[in-house]
Design a protein around this motif. Structure first.
Motif, PDB file in Angstrom:
ATOM      1  N   ILE A 125      -1.057 -30.364  76.691  1.00 38.50           N
ATOM      2  CA  ILE A 125      -0.361 -29.690  75.602  1.00 38.50           C
ATOM      3  C   ILE A 125      -0.799 -30.327  74.295  1.00 38.50           C
ATOM      4  N   LEU A 126      -1.285 -29.494  73.368  1.00 37.51           N
ATOM      5  CA  LEU A 126      -1.625 -29.950  72.028  1.00 37.51           C
ATOM      6  C   LEU A 126      -0.501 -29.504  71.100  1.00 37.51           C
ATOM      7  N   PHE A 127       0.069 -30.455  70.374  1.00 43.34           N
ATOM      8  CA  PHE A 127       1.147 -30.177  69.428  1.00 43.34           C
ATOM      9  C   PHE A 127       0.557 -30.200  68.025  1.00 43.34           C
ATOM     10  N   LEU A 128       0.769 -29.126  67.277  1.00 43.76           N
ATOM     11  CA  LEU A 128       0.160 -28.995  65.959  1.00 43.76           C
ATOM     12  C   LEU A 128       1.153 -29.284  64.840  1.00 43.76           C
ATOM     13  N   PRO A 129       0.646 -29.761  63.709  1.00 44.90           N
ATOM     14  CA  PRO A 129       1.513 -29.995  62.547  1.00 44.90           C
ATOM     15  C   PRO A 129       1.847 -28.672  61.864  1.00 44.90           C
ATOM     16  N   ASP A 130       2.700 -28.749  60.857  1.00 41.52           N
ATOM     17  CA  ASP A 130       3.080 -27.545  60.102  1.00 41.52           C
ATOM     18  C   ASP A 130       1.905 -26.971  59.323  1.00 41.52           C
ATOM     19  N   GLU A 131       0.993 -27.844  58.902  1.00 39.07           N
ATOM     20  CA  GLU A 131      -0.186 -27.419  58.150  1.00 39.07           C
ATOM     21  C   GLU A 131      -1.416 -28.081  58.733  1.00 39.07           C
ATOM     22  N   VAL A 132      -2.507 -27.332  58.774  1.00 36.99           N
ATOM     23  CA  VAL A 132      -3.779 -27.865  59.273  1.00 36.99           C
ATOM     24  C   VAL A 132      -4.787 -27.778  58.139  1.00 36.99           C
ATOM     25  N   ALA A 133      -5.378 -28.906  57.818  1.00 34.45           N
ATOM     26  CA  ALA A 133      -6.353 -28.962  56.733  1.00 34.45           C
ATOM     27  C   ALA A 133      -7.595 -28.141  57.067  1.00 34.45           C
ATOM     28  N   GLU A 134      -8.228 -27.630  56.047  1.00 34.95           N
ATOM     29  CA  GLU A 134      -9.458 -26.842  56.184  1.00 34.95           C
ATOM     30  C   GLU A 134     -10.503 -27.650  56.959  1.00 34.95           C
ATOM     31  N   GLY A 135     -11.170 -26.990  57.893  1.00 30.93           N
ATOM     32  CA  GLY A 135     -12.243 -27.630  58.644  1.00 30.93           C
ATOM     33  C   GLY A 135     -11.791 -28.392  59.882  1.00 30.93           C
ATOM     34  N   LYS A 136     -10.504 -28.554  60.059  1.00 28.93           N
ATOM     35  CA  LYS A 136      -9.998 -29.264  61.242  1.00 28.93           C
ATOM     36  C   LYS A 136     -10.003 -28.325  62.448  1.00 28.93           C
ATOM     37  N   THR A 137     -10.135 -28.903  63.628  1.00 25.63           N
ATOM     38  CA  THR A 137     -10.002 -28.151  64.873  1.00 25.63           C
ATOM     39  C   THR A 137      -8.596 -28.402  65.420  1.00 25.63           C
ATOM     40  N   ALA A 138      -8.222 -27.672  66.439  1.00 25.68           N
ATOM     41  CA  ALA A 138      -6.912 -27.898  67.052  1.00 25.68           C
ATOM     42  C   ALA A 138      -6.808 -29.337  67.555  1.00 25.68           C
ATOM     43  N   GLN A 139      -7.866 -29.836  68.134  1.00 21.53           N
ATOM     44  CA  GLN A 139      -7.847 -31.191  68.687  1.00 21.53           C
ATOM     45  C   GLN A 139      -7.747 -32.246  67.596  1.00 21.53           C
TER      46      GLN A 139
END
Length: 192
Positions: A125-139
């Motif tokens: 299970i990958l838990f994501l933050p509220d915001e993902v910076a440009e260029g980031k992958t899910a991992q």
């Protein structure tokens, strides 16, 4: 008749009810999993709009540990309710061909995404933050990854730790310390 027997056994022995059925892809399906277009930026936006955390459940056909989680852990009312109330769950197939769009904009199959993210085991299970910076992958954006099958207490503690954003609150109490404290609190009869 089988359903009545299952309910009786569940009630008599205090076992969690079986809540997941196998889909055509061989993966367990629950009512709290979302059927999306698997564009992770859209999924994150929808999760945020609902006030929930995005979680990617990576599973595979025939996975005995996925089955364990779906038969013994997720059906527990406190866990299924917690997931339903706090998480926007998107299921991915470790060997699947369905196209997804990663946060970095790359369109690839589920299996290619799993390789890209370095996932080898299921469930993960990958838990994501509220915001993902440009260029980031899910991992690379994930605030936590839960690799493998765990018991109900560990699973609920991980869900709570992520949902309460404890990873950002106190560097002195990482998940392992938080989990150890919660175990001790449960043994002492206190859950505050």
């Amino acid at each position: 008749m089988k359903r009545i027997l299952l309910v009786l056994v569940t009630v008599l022995f205090g076992l969690p009810a079986v809540a997941a059925e196998l889909g055509d892809d061989g993966l367990h399906k629950t009512d709290w999993m979302r059927d999306t277009f698997k564009d992770l930026r859209e999924d994150l936006a929808e999760a945020n709009a609902e006030g929930k955390r995005l979680a990617l459940f990576v599973e595979q056909r025939g996975c005995i540990y996925c089955t364990k989680m779906h038969n013994e852990v997720y059906p527990r009312e406190e866990i299924s309710d917690y997931i339903r109330d706090n998480f926007f769950v998107v299921q991915l197939n470790l060997h699947g061909d369905t196209e997804i769009t990663d946060f970095d904009g790359e369109v690839l199959s589920e299996k290619a995404a799993a390789r890209k993210w370095g996932l080898l085991f299921t469930p993960s299970i990958l838990f994501l933050p509220d915001e993902v910076a440009e260029g980031k992958t899910a991992q690379t954006a994930a605030v936590a990854v839960m690799p493998g099958a765990f018991g109900a207490g560990t699973t609920l503690d991980m869900l709570t730790w992520v949902n309460e954003k404890r990873y950002a609150l106190d560097l002195e109490e990482d998940f392992q310390r938080y989990h150890a404290r919660r175990i001790q609190e449960r043994q002492n009869g206190s859950t505050d």
